[in-house]
Structures are given as structure tokens and as C-alpha cells.
Design an enzyme around this catalytic site. Structure first.
Site, PDB file in Angstrom:
ATOM      1  CG  ASN A 147      -0.309  -0.229   2.512  1.00  0.00           C
ATOM      2  OD1 ASN A 147       0.906  -0.143   2.614  1.00  0.00           O
ATOM      3  ND2 ASN A 147      -1.093  -0.515   3.532  1.00  0.00           N
ATOM      4  NE  ARG A 285       2.296   2.240  12.083  1.00  0.00           N
ATOM      5  CZ  ARG A 285       1.845   2.016  10.833  1.00  0.00           C
ATOM      6  NH1 ARG A 285       1.396   3.022  10.098  1.00  0.00           N
ATOM      7  NH2 ARG A 285       1.825   0.802  10.343  1.00  0.00           N
ATOM      8  CD  GLN A 314      -3.891   4.106  14.254  1.00  0.00           C
ATOM      9  OE1 GLN A 314      -3.324   5.020  13.681  1.00  0.00           O
ATOM     10  NE2 GLN A 314      -4.114   2.982  13.624  1.00  0.00           N
ATOM     11  CG  HIS A 333      -4.107   3.915  10.071  1.00  0.00           C
ATOM     12  ND1 HIS A 333      -3.178   3.321  10.873  1.00  0.00           N
ATOM     13  CD2 HIS A 333      -3.554   3.952   8.842  1.00  0.00           C
ATOM     14  CE1 HIS A 333      -2.108   3.015  10.174  1.00  0.00           C
ATOM     15  NE2 HIS A 333      -2.319   3.382   8.928  1.00  0.00           N
TER      16      HIS A 333
HETATM   17  P1  NDP Z   1      10.152   1.811   3.412  1.00  0.00           P
HETATM   18  O1  NDP Z   1      10.837   0.835   4.314  1.00  0.00           O
HETATM   19  O2  NDP Z   1      10.237   1.629   1.957  1.00  0.00           O
HETATM   20  O3  NDP Z   1      10.681   3.282   3.731  1.00  0.00           O
HETATM   21  C1  NDP Z   1      10.913   3.766   4.993  1.00  0.00           C
HETATM   22  C2  NDP Z   1      12.088   4.730   4.898  1.00  0.00           C
HETATM   23  O4  NDP Z   1      12.256   5.388   6.156  1.00  0.00           O
HETATM   24  C3  NDP Z   1      13.395   3.996   4.595  1.00  0.00           C
HETATM   25  O5  NDP Z   1      14.030   4.641   3.510  1.00  0.00           O
HETATM   26  C4  NDP Z   1      14.154   4.150   5.895  1.00  0.00           C
HETATM   27  O6  NDP Z   1      15.524   4.274   5.739  1.00  0.00           O
HETATM   28  C5  NDP Z   1      13.640   5.468   6.400  1.00  0.00           C
HETATM   29  N1  NDP Z   1      13.963   5.670   7.810  1.00  0.00           N
HETATM   30  C6  NDP Z   1      14.002   4.758   8.817  1.00  0.00           C
HETATM   31  N2  NDP Z   1      14.390   5.351   9.938  1.00  0.00           N
HETATM   32  C7  NDP Z   1      14.622   6.650   9.646  1.00  0.00           C
HETATM   33  C8  NDP Z   1      15.072   7.757  10.397  1.00  0.00           C
HETATM   34  N3  NDP Z   1      15.382   7.617  11.699  1.00  0.00           N
HETATM   35  N4  NDP Z   1      15.196   8.958   9.774  1.00  0.00           N
HETATM   36  C9  NDP Z   1      14.915   9.081   8.453  1.00  0.00           C
HETATM   37  N5  NDP Z   1      14.485   8.048   7.679  1.00  0.00           N
HETATM   38  C10 NDP Z   1      14.348   6.853   8.283  1.00  0.00           C
HETATM   39  O7  NDP Z   1       8.643   1.827   3.895  1.00  0.00           O
HETATM   40  P2  NDP Z   1       7.393   2.539   3.215  1.00  0.00           P
HETATM   41  O8  NDP Z   1       7.852   3.798   2.572  1.00  0.00           O
HETATM   42  O9  NDP Z   1       6.611   1.574   2.414  1.00  0.00           O
HETATM   43  O10 NDP Z   1       6.539   2.858   4.524  1.00  0.00           O
HETATM   44  C11 NDP Z   1       7.035   3.768   5.518  1.00  0.00           C
HETATM   45  C12 NDP Z   1       6.134   3.755   6.730  1.00  0.00           C
HETATM   46  O11 NDP Z   1       4.868   4.319   6.401  1.00  0.00           O
HETATM   47  C13 NDP Z   1       5.787   2.364   7.282  1.00  0.00           C
HETATM   48  O12 NDP Z   1       6.800   1.842   8.114  1.00  0.00           O
HETATM   49  C14 NDP Z   1       4.525   2.642   8.034  1.00  0.00           C
HETATM   50  O13 NDP Z   1       4.814   3.065   9.367  1.00  0.00           O
HETATM   51  C15 NDP Z   1       3.891   3.790   7.269  1.00  0.00           C
HETATM   52  N6  NDP Z   1       2.738   3.329   6.480  1.00  0.00           N
HETATM   53  C16 NDP Z   1       1.510   3.897   6.725  1.00  0.00           C
HETATM   54  C17 NDP Z   1       0.403   3.456   6.053  1.00  0.00           C
HETATM   55  C18 NDP Z   1      -0.939   4.097   6.264  1.00  0.00           C
HETATM   56  O14 NDP Z   1      -1.965   3.500   5.916  1.00  0.00           O
HETATM   57  N7  NDP Z   1      -1.000   5.290   6.822  1.00  0.00           N
HETATM   58  C19 NDP Z   1       0.466   2.350   5.095  1.00  0.00           C
HETATM   59  C20 NDP Z   1       1.819   1.908   4.813  1.00  0.00           C
HETATM   60  C21 NDP Z   1       2.904   2.359   5.520  1.00  0.00           C
HETATM   61  P3  NDP Z   1      16.505   3.105   5.270  1.00  0.00           P
HETATM   62  O15 NDP Z   1      15.699   1.938   4.819  1.00  0.00           O
HETATM   63  O16 NDP Z   1      17.269   3.809   4.187  1.00  0.00           O
HETATM   64  O17 NDP Z   1      17.288   2.788   6.475  1.00  0.00           O
END
Ligand code: NDP
Length: 399
Positions: A147, A285, A314, A333
Site C-alpha cells: 500500500n 505513525r 488506535q 487510519h
Molecule cells: P520503506 O521501508 O520503503 O521506507 C521507509 C524509509 O524510512 C526507509 O528509507 C528508511 O531508511 C527510512 N527511515 C528509517 N528510519 C529513519 C530515520 N530515523 N530517519 C529518516 N528516515 C528513516 O517503507 P514505506 O515507505 O513503504 O513505509 C514507511 C512507513 O509508512 C511504514 O513503516 C509505516 O509506518 C507507514 N505506512 C503507513 C500506512 C498508512 O496506511 N497510513 C500504510 C503503509 C505504511 P533506510 O531503509 O534507508 O534505512
């Protein structure tokens, strides 16, 4: 044979739908970058139907019972007397969605002596105490990418809604008014604005790509830098930390997972570094933003608007300040649970279950915890620890 406990959100108030607004879903070939869509051997549901609520059962009952497993589906997830707490005791597998999270705290994991697998039907496994799952040797898996694009579309919608003052303008029409000045006194174009994302993974990068045609200046911060070619293609500026990035941004969007490094990241100090009148959009989140700091910043005018769909806990209690703070565009959400997304994460959940029961490896990109440590996507994007503290408060929603 396994006992599977699946926690899903309630059916619609008017009952489970027997007709839908559209007749199907567009067919996608793959995710951006080439990751394949979920590949279960079969599905027993119609894509485009409501799979994420209790009666939808993620389309899993025929498959599971056909193999002799048992399936318990409930929405009653919070408090010591909940169905979830009762059924968890002898469950082998728990399935939960972040939208209506079945919080798997260390205490609950300790009570569930047979529990081996926690599947997130969606993305974001922070509702599981990952440290406790690591210590227990459990597997935690989610349906990576299912998603991400859904959320990126939602983020663009929310940025535009806040800047253009869409929701209050809509409300004037519903109230019978034609109050143009009331609507436009807080309405701006985003053209020329600086927009930054915290996290440039699947969602964050998709947000950057979708915003580029609006002629905005793009910024990002992430633990790992994007390839140079991508930075150049998007003309996006890298910042080492969120605190470094926010002073130059008119809009900040949060797209990083919740883990100990990001919990409470947007506290008083970081919000104070933002431009006066900046917009903050958080679909990642709730706990990444300090609840009271956000409400105070909207009241003082430090933030011109806050929107998102994620809260903590939630569901949030009826008196949660984000329900009543000024200039917000909050929803439950929902961004990752469109009917389109549901079809993908239901199929991904089935794929994970098929692998598990057949003893085949679960895709590396779906793994968060395995073999007593962070694994796969979890090892890349999370840090170990517990982000479930305080989740007991979700039981207050019932009262
Ligand atoms: P990804 O894993 O593709 O991307 C998350 C990114 O966040 C990665 O590039 C990661 O870095 C980066 N990251 C982690 N820690 C940090 C930090 N301390 N500072 C800066 N960047 C950081 O996941 P998605 O993009 O698919 O999803 C991200 C989040 O969105 C999910 O974990 C979830 O919590 C939320 N989400 C919400 C939804 C909703 O319905 N509202 C649905 C889907 C997701 P790297 O990997 O480079 O270490």
C-alpha cells in the site's frame, strides 16, 4: 494444525456491502522498481471488495479451513477481557492490520506460548514489541509495498487539502454558505514551496515523484542516501537529519517507520525549528509526533495545518486532542486500506501463509524479524526495541 487469530476492523455501520461504487480494479503489472506483486498460488476473494473488515476475513477462511487450520476473526482487541486477549493464549499465528492494530506487547507475547508468526496485513509492524518478538524467536512479516503507492497518493491529497484550505471550504457549502473570503483567507498555492520528506523509501520516494510536477523545491532526509542519479532526476536536496531539514521547508511529510529512533521525533524542539506557518503531514505513525506539541503548535500558529491518518493509540480515545485541535485534516487510519490496497495485502498475507505452511522461505523483503534478529526489510529500515508502550489506552475508546 494451526490456530490463526485475525484481528480486523469492524464492518460498516450499515452492514457489509453487497454492491460497490466501481466494478473492478485496474490491473497492475508490478510495483515501481520491479518488485513483483503478491504471488499466492490462488485467492478465494474478489479484488475490489471489502476484505479488511471482520466479514471480509481477508479472504482467508476457505483456504485455512480447507487445510484443517482454524481461523478466529475478531475486532475486539483491547483490554484484558477482549476476544483477542482470550484467543491469543493458544494461537500459533496472529494476523493484524496497522489500521486497527492488535497490539502485541511483551506481556501478550509472554501469555501466547505457542505464538510463532505475526503477520502484518499491510506495512508497519510497530504494533508488535519487536524486541520481545526477537527474544522469543518469533517471525514477524509484513506485505512490503502493498500500500506504499496508496499512501503516497493520500499524502499529496493532504498537502494540497491543507494548503488550499479544502476541508473548511467544503464545510461552508454543506452549511449552505458561499463564504469565499472565509475560505480563501487561509488558502495558498504550493507552487514554489519547499517540501521535505522524512524517509525516502517506497512511500517517500513516490511522494517526491508525484510532487515534482507541481514545481516545488524537494528535500529529504533518510538513513541511507538515494542514488545520485535519482537525486539529480528529482532535483531533491539531502539533509543529514530531520532537524537540519525542517527549517527550510514549507511542508514536511513523514514517511519513516516508527521505531526507537523515530519515536517522538517531532517534539517541541523540532517543531520550533520549522518555519512559522509550515504544514506537517504524518501518514507514517502517530507516535513519531508528540501529541501535545502538535496541538500547541496549531493553536499558536507555529503550524498552519496538520493532517494525517495515524494516531496513538488506535483507536484514539474520544477526548484525544487531535480530534479537536484547530486547522487539522485528520481521518481514521485509512490511507493504506483503500479497496485497491486491500486486494494486494490480502493476497500478500495468503502468500506468507502458504510459504509458512509449506516450509518455503518467506520473501526476504517481507521479513521484519526472523531467527532472533531484525531481518529483511526490518534490518534495513527499523531499529530493535519496543514502540508499543502506552497501547493499553486503546481500551478507553470503548468507554
Ligand atoms: P520503506 O521501508 O520503503 O521506507 C521507509 C524509509 O524510512 C526507509 O528509507 C528508511 O531508511 C527510512 N527511515 C528509517 N528510519 C529513519 C530515520 N530515523 N530517519 C529518516 N528516515 C528513516 O517503507 P514505506 O515507505 O513503504 O513505509 C514507511 C512507513 O509508512 C511504514 O513503516 C509505516 O509506518 C507507514 N505506512 C503507513 C500506512 C498508512 O496506511 N497510513 C500504510 C503503509 C505504511 P533506510 O531503509 O534507508 O534505512
Amino acid at each position: 494444525m494451526a490456530k490463526v487469530v485475525c484481528v480486523l476492523y469492524d464492518d460498516p455501520v450499515e452492514g457489509f456491502p453487497n454492491a460497490y461504487a466501481r466494478d473492478g480494479l485496474p490491473k497492475l503489472e508490478s510495483f515501481p522498481g520491479g518488485q513483483t506483486l503478491p504471488t499466492p498460488k490462488a485467492i478465494d476473494f474478489q479484488p475490489g471488495t471489502l476484505l479488511g473488515s471482520v466479514s471480509g476475513e481477508l479472504g482467508l477462511r476457505t483456504f485455512l479451513e480447507g487445510q484443517g487450520h482454524s481461523l478466529v476473526v475478531t475486532s475486539d482487541k483491547d483490554g484484558p477481557d477482549s476476544v483477542f486477549e482470550r484467543e491469543l493464549v493458544d494461537a500459533d499465528i496472529v494476523i493484524s492490520q496497522p489500521f486497527w492494530p492488535a497490539y502485541l506487547t511483551a506481556e501478550r507475547i509472554a501469555k501466547a506460548s505457542k505464538l510463532k508468526l505475526a503477520i502484518t496485513a499491510g506495512i508497519g509492524s510497530d504494533h508488535v514489541d519487536l524486541q520481545a518478538a526477537i527474544d522469543r524467536g518469533m517471525t514477524v512479516a509484513e506485505v512490503t509495498y502493498c500500500n506504499s503507492i496508496s499512501v503516497s497518493e493520500h499524502v499529496v491529497m493532504m498537502i494540497l487539502s491543507l494548503a488550499r484550505n479544502y476541508i473548511p471550504s467544503y464545510q461552508w457549502v454543506v452549511k449552505g454558505g458561499w463564504n469565499i473570503a472565509d475560505c480563501v483567507a487561509r488558502s495558498y498555492d504550493i507552487e514554489g514551496m519547499a517540501i521535505g520528506t522524512v524517509g525516502a523509501g517506497r512511500i517517500g520516494s513516490a511522494v517526491l515523484r508525484r510532487l515534482k510536477p507541481f514545481d516545488v523545491k524537494l528535500h529529504y532526509t533518510d538513513r541511507h542516501r538515494l542514488p545520485e542519479a535519482v537525486e539529480q532526476e528529482l532535483a531533491v536536496t539531502f539533509h543529514k537529519t530531520a532537524a537540519d531539514m525542517v527549517p527550510v521547508c514549507d511542508v514536511v511529510t513523514i514517511n519513516a517507520p516508527l521505531h526507537p529512533e523515530t519515536e517522538n521525533l517531532f517534539d517541541n524542539a523540532v517543531i520550533a525549528k520549522m518555519k512559522r506557518g509550515a504544514y506537517l503531514v504524518n501518514t507514517a505513525r502517530g507516535k513519531i509526533c508528540n501529541r501535545d506539541a502538535v496541538a500547541r503548535a496549531l493553536e499558536s500558529g507555529q503550524l498552519a495545518g496538520y493532517a494525517g491518518d495515524v494516531w496513538f493509540p488506535q483507536p484514539p480515545p474520544k477526548d484525544h486532542p487531535w480530534r479537536s485541535m484547530p486547522h487539522h485534516g485528520m481521518t481514521p487510519h485509512i490511507s493504506g486500506s483503500s479497496l485497491s490496497a486491500q486486494a494486494r495485502y490480502a493476497a500478500g498475507t495468503r502468500e506468507i501463509l502458504e510459504c509458512w505452511f509449506e516450509g518455503r522461505p518467506i520473501r526476504e523483503e517481507y521479513l521484519i524479524v526472523a531467527g532472533g534478529k531484525l531481518a529483511g526489510a526490518g534490518a534495513h529500515s527499523y531499529s530493535a526495541g519496543d514502540a508499543t508502550r502506552g497501547s493499553e489506552e486503546a481500551a478507553r475508546f470503548k468507554t
